[in-house]
Write an enzyme that holds these catalytic residues in place. Sequence first.
Site, PDB file in Angstrom:
ATOM      1  N   GLY A 165       5.209  -2.528   7.208  1.00  0.00           N
ATOM      2  CA  GLY A 165       6.568  -3.025   7.412  1.00  0.00           C
ATOM      3  C   GLY A 165       7.357  -2.224   8.430  1.00  0.00           C
ATOM      4  O   GLY A 165       6.959  -1.129   8.835  1.00  0.00           O
ATOM      5  N   SER A 184       9.469   6.043  10.423  1.00  0.00           N
ATOM      6  CA  SER A 184       8.818   5.594  11.654  1.00  0.00           C
ATOM      7  C   SER A 184       9.290   4.178  11.992  1.00  0.00           C
ATOM      8  O   SER A 184       9.294   3.296  11.140  1.00  0.00           O
ATOM      9  CB  SER A 184       7.301   5.596  11.440  1.00  0.00           C
ATOM     10  OG  SER A 184       6.637   5.101  12.570  1.00  0.00           O
ATOM     11  N   SER A 196       7.736   4.664  17.628  1.00  0.00           N
ATOM     12  CA  SER A 196       6.404   4.194  18.027  1.00  0.00           C
ATOM     13  C   SER A 196       6.448   3.743  19.483  1.00  0.00           C
ATOM     14  O   SER A 196       6.772   2.596  19.768  1.00  0.00           O
ATOM     15  CB  SER A 196       5.965   3.052  17.102  1.00  0.00           C
ATOM     16  OG  SER A 196       5.745   3.555  15.812  1.00  0.00           O
ATOM     17  N   LEU A 197       6.117   4.648  20.364  1.00  0.00           N
ATOM     18  CA  LEU A 197       6.257   4.382  21.802  1.00  0.00           C
ATOM     19  C   LEU A 197       5.013   3.674  22.355  1.00  0.00           C
ATOM     20  O   LEU A 197       5.105   2.615  22.963  1.00  0.00           O
ATOM     21  CB  LEU A 197       6.510   5.726  22.509  1.00  0.00           C
ATOM     22  CG  LEU A 197       6.966   5.698  23.948  1.00  0.00           C
ATOM     23  CD1 LEU A 197       8.233   4.883  24.135  1.00  0.00           C
ATOM     24  CD2 LEU A 197       7.189   7.135  24.442  1.00  0.00           C
ATOM     25  N   CYS A 247       2.418  -5.774  16.182  1.00  0.00           N
ATOM     26  CA  CYS A 247       1.803  -4.913  17.201  1.00  0.00           C
ATOM     27  C   CYS A 247       0.329  -5.332  17.267  1.00  0.00           C
ATOM     28  O   CYS A 247      -0.299  -5.518  16.214  1.00  0.00           O
ATOM     29  CB  CYS A 247       1.925  -3.437  16.807  1.00  0.00           C
ATOM     30  SG  CYS A 247       3.641  -2.902  16.600  1.00  0.00           S
ATOM     31  N   CYS A 249      -2.821   1.706   8.442  1.00  0.00           N
ATOM     32  CA  CYS A 249      -1.782   0.770   7.985  1.00  0.00           C
ATOM     33  C   CYS A 249      -2.299  -0.621   7.674  1.00  0.00           C
ATOM     34  O   CYS A 249      -2.881  -1.279   8.517  1.00  0.00           O
ATOM     35  CB  CYS A 249      -0.729   0.605   9.061  1.00  0.00           C
ATOM     36  SG  CYS A 249       0.045   2.118   9.468  1.00  0.00           S
ATOM     37  N   GLU A 291       0.821  -1.206   0.000  1.00  0.00           N
ATOM     38  CA  GLU A 291       0.000   0.000   0.000  1.00  0.00           C
ATOM     39  C   GLU A 291       0.856   1.258   0.000  1.00  0.00           C
ATOM     40  O   GLU A 291       1.901   1.305   0.639  1.00  0.00           O
ATOM     41  CB  GLU A 291      -0.838   0.062   1.276  1.00  0.00           C
ATOM     42  CG  GLU A 291      -1.858  -1.018   1.384  1.00  0.00           C
ATOM     43  CD  GLU A 291      -2.562  -0.975   2.740  1.00  0.00           C
ATOM     44  OE1 GLU A 291      -3.315  -1.901   3.010  1.00  0.00           O
ATOM     45  OE2 GLU A 291      -2.326  -0.022   3.503  1.00  0.00           O
TER      46      GLU A 291
HETATM   47  N1  SAH Z   1       6.794  -0.303  11.693  1.00  0.00           N
HETATM   48  C1  SAH Z   1       6.804   1.135  11.807  1.00  0.00           C
HETATM   49  C2  SAH Z   1       5.843   1.801  10.839  1.00  0.00           C
HETATM   50  C3  SAH Z   1       4.457   1.411  11.151  1.00  0.00           C
HETATM   51  S1  SAH Z   1       3.051   2.378  10.851  1.00  0.00           S
HETATM   52  C4  SAH Z   1       6.461   1.513  13.237  1.00  0.00           C
HETATM   53  O1  SAH Z   1       6.128   0.644  14.021  1.00  0.00           O
HETATM   54  O2  SAH Z   1       6.564   2.686  13.555  1.00  0.00           O
HETATM   55  C5  SAH Z   1       3.139   3.938  11.564  1.00  0.00           C
HETATM   56  C6  SAH Z   1       2.434   4.133  12.891  1.00  0.00           C
HETATM   57  O3  SAH Z   1       1.029   3.801  12.874  1.00  0.00           O
HETATM   58  C7  SAH Z   1       3.057   3.310  14.004  1.00  0.00           C
HETATM   59  O4  SAH Z   1       3.247   4.147  15.104  1.00  0.00           O
HETATM   60  C8  SAH Z   1       1.993   2.282  14.243  1.00  0.00           C
HETATM   61  O5  SAH Z   1       2.116   1.699  15.524  1.00  0.00           O
HETATM   62  C9  SAH Z   1       0.723   3.059  14.055  1.00  0.00           C
HETATM   63  N2  SAH Z   1      -0.483   2.241  13.856  1.00  0.00           N
HETATM   64  C10 SAH Z   1      -0.571   1.032  13.278  1.00  0.00           C
HETATM   65  N3  SAH Z   1      -1.834   0.579  13.280  1.00  0.00           N
HETATM   66  C11 SAH Z   1      -2.594   1.534  13.863  1.00  0.00           C
HETATM   67  C12 SAH Z   1      -3.977   1.656  14.148  1.00  0.00           C
HETATM   68  N4  SAH Z   1      -4.851   0.708  13.826  1.00  0.00           N
HETATM   69  N5  SAH Z   1      -4.387   2.795  14.772  1.00  0.00           N
HETATM   70  C13 SAH Z   1      -3.505   3.769  15.081  1.00  0.00           C
HETATM   71  N6  SAH Z   1      -2.191   3.707  14.829  1.00  0.00           N
HETATM   72  C14 SAH Z   1      -1.726   2.599  14.235  1.00  0.00           C
END
Ligand code: SAH
Length: 343
Positions: free
Chosen positions: A159, A191, A214-215, A118, A333, A93
């Site tokens: 990813g 990120s 991503s905390l 996650c 995402c 995507e």
């Molecule tokens: N792998 C990277 C990029 C991921 S996407 C990372 O972990 O940062 C970018 C951000 O969107 C990340 O902070 C991820 O945790 C968040 N994210 C993913 N799914 C989500 C959702 N359903 N709602 C809100 N944030 C989300």
Amino acid sequence: MTERRGILALADEPLVARVVAAGGKPFHARSLSRWVLQRGIDRFERATDLPKPLIASLDTEFVPLESTLAEEKRAPDGTHKLLLKLRDGETVETVWMPQREGAATVCISTQVGCPMACRFCASGLAGVVRNLEAHEIVEQLVHARRVGPVGRIVVMGIGEPTLNLEATLAALSRATSPEGLGISARKITISTVGIPDRIRELAKCDRPYTLALSLHAPDDALRHDLIPTARKWTIADLMEATREYFNASGREVTYEYALLGGVNDRESHALALVRLLQGERGCVNLIPYNSVRDTEFRRPTEADVYAFRDTLRRHGVPATVRWSKGLAADAACGQLRIRHQAS
Ligand code: SAH
């Protein structure tokens, strides 16, 4: 599977060699890259300044882009979500998001699926299939530019970019090079889920990309519950690595925090986050949870989102809210890819 490879799979030197072998000149190689990268041509014959025999030779082995647009969705806010089909049939995507001012921001993917799993994210629901190659990442930008001008890039798609760092950095070099897309490195954010060694590796590349960490939780117990694959690392390790990133790049870190209703959005979490970030340089980006099929979380109320933000601000921690764009286009995402697989 398409037999012919995308021409962007060749780096600069092999491209020149291939063009010269077909009777062209080195400057034809540079021209060809510009036609594909900057103009997004769909057939080599559209590159009107290239000799015909060179075009015929390239046509036997290559195509301008090897990924194709499998699906495009447009949300009422103007967001375009592209589902791209890769040479081997896998999909990724890419999201083109208009901004209030200036050119759009494009969100790109770095892997097919994601290994981090996650619990609240659609991208990792089925694990990782493979890394994207550098040109597969660059091609996403070319497809996005067909929608409209691109001013910023966020590496926040499917990813974990730091687990595919070499290809990600090679793709971003092409994005920033004046011969490539000419996007300023300062307008690019990477990120990461936060792997301390990988953040240090990224710091060594010495480019002023913004790092977004991503905390998602102010303490290890909650963070490890939300991101079970991150159990090996503590928040203290991460803060140390991001400080090193700031010292090396001079760029303030963004802390991303997906707000999950009732899970990490209480005032006590905000206050714990204040204690954690006191004295750090950077700002918090709150992302109200986007509902994902098959996960047990819920979106917080708008009042809870703003209360959380205001608690941070009141205590001197800069914070913004990112309401996800293009919800109607499944913009969170991994959601379009998942839906596509299920359908
Ligand atoms: N792998 C990277 C990029 C991921 S996407 C990372 O972990 O940062 C970018 C951000 O969107 C990340 O902070 C991820 O945790 C968040 N994210 C993913 N799914 C989500 C959702 N359903 N709602 C809100 N944030 C989300």
